[in-house]
Every structure is written in structure tokens, then in C-alpha cells.
Scaffold this motif. Structure first.
Motif, PDB file in Angstrom:
ATOM      1  N   LEU A 166     -38.254  -1.519  22.414  1.00  0.00           N
ATOM      2  CA  LEU A 166     -37.052  -0.871  21.884  1.00  0.00           C
ATOM      3  C   LEU A 166     -36.425   0.037  22.932  1.00  0.00           C
ATOM      4  O   LEU A 166     -37.135   0.721  23.671  1.00  0.00           O
ATOM      5  N   PRO A 167     -35.099   0.103  22.976  1.00  0.00           N
ATOM      6  CA  PRO A 167     -34.432   1.072  23.856  1.00  0.00           C
ATOM      7  C   PRO A 167     -34.342   2.427  23.160  1.00  0.00           C
ATOM      8  O   PRO A 167     -34.423   2.518  21.921  1.00  0.00           O
ATOM      9  N   LEU A 168     -34.185   3.472  23.929  1.00  0.00           N
ATOM     10  CA  LEU A 168     -33.943   4.785  23.347  1.00  0.00           C
ATOM     11  C   LEU A 168     -32.579   4.795  22.673  1.00  0.00           C
ATOM     12  O   LEU A 168     -31.559   4.475  23.281  1.00  0.00           O
ATOM     13  N   SER A 169     -32.575   5.145  21.397  1.00  0.00           N
ATOM     14  CA  SER A 169     -31.335   5.246  20.625  1.00  0.00           C
ATOM     15  C   SER A 169     -31.647   6.082  19.398  1.00  0.00           C
ATOM     16  O   SER A 169     -32.777   6.551  19.215  1.00  0.00           O
ATOM     17  N   THR A 170     -30.663   6.275  18.547  1.00  0.00           N
ATOM     18  CA  THR A 170     -30.890   7.017  17.304  1.00  0.00           C
ATOM     19  C   THR A 170     -31.632   6.185  16.262  1.00  0.00           C
ATOM     20  O   THR A 170     -31.981   6.698  15.200  1.00  0.00           O
ATOM     21  N   TYR A 171     -31.884   4.911  16.554  1.00  0.00           N
ATOM     22  CA  TYR A 171     -32.405   3.942  15.588  1.00  0.00           C
ATOM     23  C   TYR A 171     -33.895   4.103  15.250  1.00  0.00           C
ATOM     24  O   TYR A 171     -34.261   4.181  14.079  1.00  0.00           O
ATOM     25  N   PRO A 172     -34.814   4.167  16.224  1.00  0.00           N
ATOM     26  CA  PRO A 172     -36.248   4.134  15.896  1.00  0.00           C
ATOM     27  C   PRO A 172     -36.751   5.413  15.228  1.00  0.00           C
ATOM     28  O   PRO A 172     -36.095   6.453  15.234  1.00  0.00           O
TER      29      PRO A 172
END
Length: 558
Positions: A166-172
């Protein structure tokens, strides 16, 4: 179809506990297994909870559904009450079991139950009391934007995706947990005192359904499909990775993390501790998008499905080795059925807004009183009238990963009607899906031959035909569309002998009947031109939110 529970014994009007749910020592024929047992499925989503009961042929025979409140305390914030989630699940179980009983069956006919759930949504509770310490922070929540910017500047940020997919984002879940520890006093105190329990929705439900803190041995587990959405799990080992935890500053001695187990197991998830299903084992657990892939019987590399729910999620089976995307997609665990089987991985494209766009037109703008009327409104015009709606309510997810965008309407003139905006809303999901399909073709080296679909928005013929037109591939909508719930039932049924092997499941979904294939009908030149216009709109919505703006101007209640 006869059930095994027709002669259920009672003691003073109360059904006697039944302990024969597991396959050990049961010598039934294959036909008895198929036709005599039922499997329950908890489907806990973003806007509603459901409980479905499937027979051995994979057909739903009873169902109960409840919508619950979504909370938006500030701009960009999205929360659920964890106790309301639990209560809605328990009410759905009671409601579906009443209908099941009216058909002449009883709890003794339920072999086991599975759970499928909204992923990334983060729940924190007190390990001593079992009570939540804050509302659940829901997967599209964007309060962590500034935190994500700071994390991206840390040493080692570029190496995370290779470890967890996963990329760094507000999602995880990772950034949501970190925000809670940093900003909520009750959570911070519990963390420092070593009583903070963390989990995604599956962990919370399993914990409480097993009795919570009152259980003799509390059950705090998650499966690898859900764990792969936290950024804490190593994709290859399927266990927590110290490098990942250290990057986010999580001290394992101060927090109770759920044990990671396979998606299908007769014992790890425990048993229901109270209510009408007391004693029935929870034997399967899958994050909702993995569950939909399983429910579509997407067991072979190269198969893919797209679920059009609140958001839209396309999973592409890549086999037994993870593929780290170079084109903006996520690498995730598709399913892990244990029992000597190797885990299977997927590439995923995640779209934050699909059915949520329809709900926005319905609830916020008053375009219609029912979701189905939005499609009717869109059908009232021949095309979008030049309108493009970038539904970036929470920024844009795959393959763009734009955190600083907001929902933006382009091309409005005096000619624009509600029908044009409705049509542009449906098209937004289709265009983003094409962008994901293009990225998957680059990552995998070949274009999909067809796309299996499910979810509420897949019931819109207009939306599915538009999807086929703009993507240039056939869209295959099965007759039985409860594939997300079916996937969790399959995981539980495999663990408890209802089905023996994956080969027993082929053909469950792709039966004749109301199955429909939507074939591309638009000239490729025109489809490409419309898609280019969509990409122009995406580029124009970048950078709408600037540092500090949202905090100072956008924190009014929604």
C-alpha cells in the motif's frame, strides 16, 4: 429441500445447544452436505449491515438488512458508532433467523457463519472493559491529510509499499490509528497504560460476538485480507512487520493487535456467545472486496471482479506471489484459505465514490427519493451534455492518489439539467474504472477479456453499459449478485465441511437466468475522446485544498 433441524429438541421451550457444527466425526454423503446444511454470512458495510443465510448450492434463502447512521462531525471526517455497528449486526441475525424459522428451519441447520466487512475502518477499545474509546474512523475519512504529508517526508517512506503493498495515503488503518493516539486523550492514555486494543471492523465484531471482555478467553483476531489493509502486515510473511510498526512509531508492548490467521478456519474465530446463534462457530472472515472476488469464484490468476458499492473496488487475481504495482494500484491478499493452501494475492484499484455519488444526489441535493431514480434521471437525457463530475469527495484513490482534490463539476451551462449531472455521476465511476483497468493492463502485461461485476450500482443497466462502452471490454453481471456475502459464507463453509474444495464451487455464480453480458457499443475513438476529457477534469481539480485551508475554512458540521 429438507433440513437436518426439523426434529429440534427443546427444553422448556428453549432449543438445546447443538455441538455438531464441525465436520469431525460426521459421515454424510456429498448430497447431504450440499442440500442439508446452511451457512450464515454477516455482511457489515459502510451504510448498512446484513445477515444472509445460504444453502449448499450458494443460493440466499433468508436475509435481513439494516441501515445505520453515518456521522460527519467535520468536513472530511467520517465516523461510525462501533456499538451501533454491533447492534445492527445482532438485529440482522435475529431478523434473518426469524425468516429462516418461518421456512421450517432452525439454528441446528446453520453449520457455521462467516464475516465480511468494510476494510480500513479503524476501531479502538479498552481491552479491560471491552468498550470503544472513540467512534470508528471510516475508510474514506481524510482528517489525516497533514499527517500523511509528514509521514511521506520521513526516512524509509519510499520502502513501505514494497513491504506491505500500500502507498502512504489517508486510506489505510495505520494513519487513522496514529491520528487517534495523537489526538484523542482517552486513546492516548489507554496506549500508555497498555490497554489499547486496535482492530478493523472484523476484529471488533468477532471480539464482541465471542463475549468481549467477559469471555473466558477473549478472541482478538483478524484475517490476512483485512490485515493487509493496515500497512502493518508484511505481504509475504502474513505477519506484523517490525519495520512497518517502527515507521509509524507503534510500540507493540503498549497495544493489543489482533492475531493474524487464515481467512477460513473452524476454530480461530471462536463461537457466537449469545443470541439465537449461540454456540455456532464463526469459521470464515474476509474483507469485503476479497469476499466479492471469492463469491465470484475468481480463483484463477487473470480473473477479476469489480464491486460497485459505496465505493468501487476492482480486484485482479495474480496468483500465489504478490505483484507490487508500478502504476498506482495496490497489492493485497485476495484470500488465504489455510489448510495447506498457499495464500492468493491480487492487484486492486480502489475508487472512493461510486454508490456514494448516487446517495449524494439523492440525500444532499434532493434529486430523487430512491437510488434507482437516479438512473432513471440519467436516462432522461441522451448524454452528459458536456458535464464532467469528478467525485473527489475524499480526494481520488487509485490510480491517481490525489489527496488535495475536492468534488468538482465541469462544463455546466444554462443547458445543464439534473439528468446531465446524474449521468455524469454514473460516468465518473466508469471512467475511474477504465483508468484502473489501463493500469492493470500495464502491470500484468495484458488486457482483461471481460469484467465480472457485483454490488448495488451494478443493477443499473445504464451504468453497466456505460462501463462496457468506455472500457472497451464486456461487462458480465451474474444472476446471483450477493457475491460479497457469499464469499464469507464460502470461507466458513470450506472450514466446516459444507464444501470440500474450491472446485466444488465453480458455477455457483455464473448460472443462466438473469445473468447479462453488456457488450461495448461505442466507437473506440469516441470512447477515448471522452476519457481524455475526464482526465483533463482530473488534472484541473488537483490542488484545490491547500495547506491550512481546510482546517480554517472547512470544519463546519456536515
Amino acid at each position: 429441500m429438507a433440513g437436518h433441524g426439523q426434529d429440534t429438541k427443546t427444553d422448556g421451550g428453549v432449543e438445546v445447544a447443538h455441538e455438531e457444527h464441525l465436520p469431525q466425526g460426521i459421515h454424510e454423503t456429498e448430497e447431504e452436505l450440499r442440500h442439508g446444511w446452511f451457512v450464515g454470512s454477516i455482511d457489515q458495510g459502510t451504510t448498512s449491515s446484513r445477515f444472509l443465510i445460504f444453502n449448499g448450492e450458494g443460493d440466499p434463502v433468508a436475509m435481513h438488512q439494516i441501515e445505520f447512521e453515518n456521522l460527519y462531525p467535520k468536513s472530511g471526517w467520517h465516523e461510525h458508532d462501533p456499538l451501533e455497528l454491533l447492534a445492527s449486526v445482532e438485529e440482522c441475525i435475529e431478523g434473518a433467523m426469524r425468516k429462516f424459522g418461518d421456512m421450517g428451519y432452525s439454528r441446528r441447520d446453520i453449520r457455521s457463519i462467516g464475516i465480511t466487512n468494510q476494510r480500513e475502518t479503524t476501531v479502538v477499545w479498552d481491552s479491560k472493559t471491552g468498550e470503544p474509546l472513540y467512534n470508528a474512523v471510516v475508510w474514506p475519512d481524510t482528517r489525516t491529510k497533514s499527517l500523511v504529508r509528514d509521514l511521506k517526508a520521513r526516512d524509509g517512506a519510499d520502502a513501505l509499499t514494497e513491504l506491505c503493498g500500500l502507498p502512504l495515503s489517508t486510506y489505510p488503518s495505520s494513519v487513522k490509528l496514529l491520528w487517534l493516539i495523537q489526538n484523542v486523550d482517552a486513546v492516548a492514555r489507554a496506549y500508555e497504560e497498555g490497554r489499547l486494543a486496535f482492530g478493523t471492523v472484523d476484529s471488533w465484531l468477532i471480539y464482541r460476538l465471542n463475549g468481549g471482555a467477559n469471555a473466558t478467553k477473549p478472541v482478538h483476531v483478524t484475517d490476512s485480507t483485512n490485515a493487509s489493509r493496515t500497512m502493518f502486515m508484511n505481504l509475504r510473511t502474513l505477519q506484523y512487520d517490525e519495520k512497518l510498526l517502527q515507521f509509524f512509531g507503534i510500540d507493540r508492548t503498549k497495544i493489543h493487535l489482533p492475531r493474524i490467521v487464515p481467512s477460513s478456519d473452524p476454530e480461530c474465530f471462536g463461537k457466537v456467545a449469545s443470541g439465537v446463534l449461540t454456540g455456532v462457530p464463526i469459521a470464515g472472515c474476509l474483507g469485503d472486496q476479497s469476499s466479492a472476488l471469492v463469491g465470484q469464484c475468481g480463483f484463477s490468476p487473470g480473473q477479476a471482479k469489480n464491486t460497485y458499492g459505496t465505493g468501487c473496488f476492482l480486484l485482479y487475481n495474480v496468483g500465489e506471489e504478490p505483484v507490487i504495482s508500478r502504476y498506482g494500484l495496490l497489492a493485497t491478499v485476495a484470500y488465504d484459505f489455510g489448510g495447506g493452501r498457499k495464500p492468493v494475492y491480487a492487484l486492486e484499484g480502489s475508487i472512493a465514490v461510486a454508490g456514494a455519488g448516487v446517495k449524494f444526489l439523492q440525500n444532499n441535493l434532493g434529486f430523487a427519493t430512491q437510488s434507482s431514480q437516479i438512473t432513471e434521471l440519467a436516462e432522461s437525457v441522451e448524454d452528459n451534455g458536456g458535464v464532467v463530475f469528478v467525485t473527489a469527495f475524499s480526494g481520488l484513490f487509485a490510480p491517481y492518489w490525489i489527496d488535495d482534490a475536492k468534488g468538482t463539476l465541469f462544463g455546466i451551462t444554462q443547458h445543464t439539467s439534473k439528468g446531465h449531472i446524474a449521468r455524469a455521476t454514473l460516468e465518473a465511476t466508469c471512467y475511474q474504472t477504465r483508468a484502473i483497468l489501463d493500469a492493470m493492463a500495464k502491470d500484468s502485461g495484458h488486457k482483461l477479456e471481460s469484467l465480472a461485476v457485483d454490488g448495488g450500482l451494478s443493477n443499473s443497466d445504464l451504468c453497466m453499459q456505460t462501463q462496457a462502452d468506455v472500457s472497451g471490454i464486456p461487462v458480465d453481471r451474474p444472476a446471483m449478485r450477493e457475491t460479497t456475502a457469499l464469499g464469507a459464507a464460502i470461507a466458513a463453509g470450506l472450514a466446516t465441511g459444507v464444501w470440500r474444495e474450491l472446485g466444488d464451487l465453480n458455477g455457483m455464480v455464473n448460472r443462466e437466468g438473469s445473468r447479462r453480458v453488456f457488450w461495448p457499443g461505442m466507437e473506440r475513438e469516441r470512447a477515448d475522446r471522452l476519457f481524455e476529457k475526464w482526465n483533463q477534469a482530473v488534472e484541473m481539480c488537483r490542488g484545490w485544498v491547500r495547506d491550512g485551508e481546510e482546517e480554517s475554512e472547512g470544519e463546519q458540521s456536515e
